[in-house]
Design a protein around this motif. Structure first.
Motif, short mmCIF file in Angstrom:
data_model
loop_
_atom_site.label_atom_id
_atom_site.label_comp_id
_atom_site.label_asym_id
_atom_site.label_seq_id
_atom_site.Cartn_x
_atom_site.Cartn_y
_atom_site.Cartn_z
N ALA A 215 5.83 -5.66 8.11
CA ALA A 215 4.67 -4.82 8.40
C ALA A 215 5.08 -3.35 8.45
CB ALA A 215 4.04 -5.25 9.72
N ALA A 216 6.26 -3.09 9.04
CA ALA A 216 6.67 -1.69 9.21
C ALA A 216 6.92 -0.99 7.88
CB ALA A 216 7.93 -1.64 10.07
N ILE A 217 7.24 -1.76 6.84
CA ILE A 217 7.60 -1.13 5.57
C ILE A 217 6.50 -1.31 4.51
CG2 ILE A 217 8.87 -2.98 4.38
CD1 ILE A 217 11.18 -0.81 4.18
N ALA A 218 5.33 -1.84 4.97
CA ALA A 218 4.25 -2.19 4.03
C ALA A 218 3.82 -1.01 3.16
CB ALA A 218 3.06 -2.75 4.80
N ALA A 219 3.76 0.21 3.76
CA ALA A 219 3.29 1.36 2.98
C ALA A 219 4.24 1.62 1.81
CB ALA A 219 3.21 2.58 3.89
N GLN A 220 5.56 1.51 2.08
CA GLN A 220 6.53 1.78 1.00
C GLN A 220 6.53 0.69 -0.07
OE1 GLN A 220 10.49 3.00 2.41
NE2 GLN A 220 9.47 3.41 4.35
N THR A 221 6.36 -0.58 0.36
CA THR A 221 6.35 -1.65 -0.64
C THR A 221 5.11 -1.51 -1.52
OG1 THR A 221 5.51 -3.10 1.09
CG2 THR A 221 7.78 -3.39 0.50
N ALA A 222 3.99 -1.09 -0.90
CA ALA A 222 2.76 -0.92 -1.68
C ALA A 222 2.94 0.23 -2.68
CB ALA A 222 1.60 -0.65 -0.75
N GLU A 223 3.53 1.33 -2.20
CA GLU A 223 3.73 2.50 -3.06
C GLU A 223 4.58 2.15 -4.28
OE1 GLU A 223 5.80 6.83 -2.46
OE2 GLU A 223 5.02 5.84 -0.68
N LYS A 224 5.58 1.26 -4.09
CA LYS A 224 6.46 0.89 -5.22
C LYS A 224 5.99 -0.38 -5.93
CE LYS A 224 11.12 1.53 -5.37
NZ LYS A 224 12.52 1.42 -4.93
N THR A 225 4.81 -0.85 -5.57
CA THR A 225 4.28 -2.13 -6.07
C THR A 225 5.33 -3.25 -6.05
OG1 THR A 225 4.66 -1.47 -8.36
CG2 THR A 225 2.41 -1.18 -7.51
N LEU A 226 5.94 -3.40 -4.89
CA LEU A 226 6.91 -4.50 -4.73
C LEU A 226 6.19 -5.67 -4.07
CD1 LEU A 226 9.89 -2.43 -3.26
CD2 LEU A 226 9.76 -3.41 -5.55
#
Ligand code: ADP
Length: 362
Positions: A215-226
């Motif tokens: 959950a804490a890294i969701a914004a970054q994973t979304a930004e990189k479409t991971l």
């Protein structure tokens, strides 16, 4: 902690076959070297064949060794090993021989202490260089970003659109975030080096720890479409320091995000062994090309070490996350390894006990 003694040197009369008696590793308390090391005083066994409680004494008797004497090797007040001599005649303890061996062991101890001091001096110089390199490159970079963006913001504040102002503030915050991660890593490293990295275990749930990290890294994973796939039971109970394990999860997951190109997949799994004693916890990504190059793999858990793939692509980092991660796992009685696989990407494989890990000397 369980200490293991490694055989540093061995000498046998020409033609004498030592077979399985010649062990390269012995636990503290095991065999004559282990016992001498643990007890910290000389021991004399007049007849190895009569020492039926010890497997190793019986092994010695089988190859014709009958008497054994061992003295501890000390540096200062601390015992660091043992010097043991075996002979082929049954003999009663002889004070003069023990005294002679204690003298030899003292010389060996002093020699080892000098060598260790020399190694520490070299190590210290290396750490200083690596630390300087970190400050020069990694720390100055976000600092420069913060300073230049803040000055731009100050100079142009009146003429800037709201969206631009937000962009500048966001850039400043990201830079500050990177600096704060580095400061935390350096503090942890300092605690780790001084042996004070505190572990405070309590009933914990590894499934919740993984969920928080994702959950804490969701914004970054979304930004990189991971794509992040989690495969854990709804609860995974263990007795551990949940803040420290959170740090492990955050570290490994943020590495996977950092080193996996856009569109990739990250998979986290955790399962308990059938006997509930151990948990296997893995982090896999489809990462940069072949993952971590073979030449870099043996050094990866060394502090400040960064693989060529990270350096070539100028991906920011300190090379401290994995050292801290490994220390935390080991302090829980677990292990972390880099798995071998042929597919592109990287897998870290953790084994951690579910109960407080009590190590007993044999
Ligand atoms: P940092 O990421 O800050 O450099 P770490 O100690 O976390 O420091 O990692 C050390 C090095 O290991 C990284 O610089 C990188 O080269 C390599 N590494 C770690 N995790 C991965 C991963 N998931 N994929 C590829 N390389 C990785």
């Amino acid at each position: 902690m369980r200490h293991v003694l490694l055989c540093a040197a061995r000498h046998a009369a020409p033609g004498r076959r030592l077979g399985r008696f010649a062990l390269d590793e012995l636990g503290s308390g095991a065999g004559l070297p282990g016992r001498v090391y643990q007890q910290g005083h000389p021991l004399w066994i007049r007849d190895l064949a009569a020492d039926t409680a010890s497997l190793r004494s019986r092994a010695a008797a089988r190859i014709g060794l009958h008497v054994a004497v061992g003295v501890p090797i000390n540096t200062g007040a601390r015992s660091i090993g043992a010097l043991c001599v075996y002979g082929d005649r049954i003999e009663d303890p002889e004070d003069s021989l023990t005294t002679l061996l204690v003298g030899v062991a003292a010389q060996v101890g002093q020699y080892l202490e000098r060598r260790r001091a020399e190694e520490l001096t070299i190590e210290l110089a290396r750490t200083k260089d690596e630390f300087l390199a970190l400050v020069t490159h990694e720390l100055r970079n976000p600092l420069a970003v913060i300073t230049s963006t803040a000055s731009l913001l100050e100079e142009e504040l009146d003429g800037l659109l709201d969206a631009d102002q937000r962009h500048y503030v966001h850039t400043i915050l990201r830079g500050a975030g990177r600096l704060s991660v580095m400061a935390d890593d350096l503090l942890d490293l300092a605690q780790l080096e001084s042996g004070h990295l505190a572990i405070d275990p309590a009933p914990s749930d590894l499934a919740a720890i993984v969920e928080h990290a994702v959950a804490a890294i969701a914004a970054q994973t979304a930004e990189k479409t991971l794509t992040v796939t989690v495969d854990t039971p709804p609860r995974l109970d263990l007795y551990a320091d949940s803040n420290r394990l959170q740090q492990v999860a955050d570290n490994l997951l943020s590495n996977a995000v950092k080193y996996t190109p856009a569109g990739g997949t990250i998979t986290i799994t955790a399962t308990t062994d059938p006997d509930q004693a151990w948990i296997t916890w893995t982090f896999t990504d489809t990462g940069i090309g072949i993952g971590i190059p073979a030449a870099d793999r043996p050094h990866l858990f060394r502090r400040f070490y960064r693989a060529s793939t990270a350096l070539d692509r100028r991906i920011p980092g300190t090379g401290l996350g994995l050292v801290i991660t490994r220390t935390i796992i080991e302090r829980h009685g677990g292990t972390i390894t880099l798995a071998n696989h042929n597919a592109p990407g990287t897998t870290f494989h953790i084994r951690i006990p579910t109960e407080p890990h009590i190590t007993t000397d044999p």
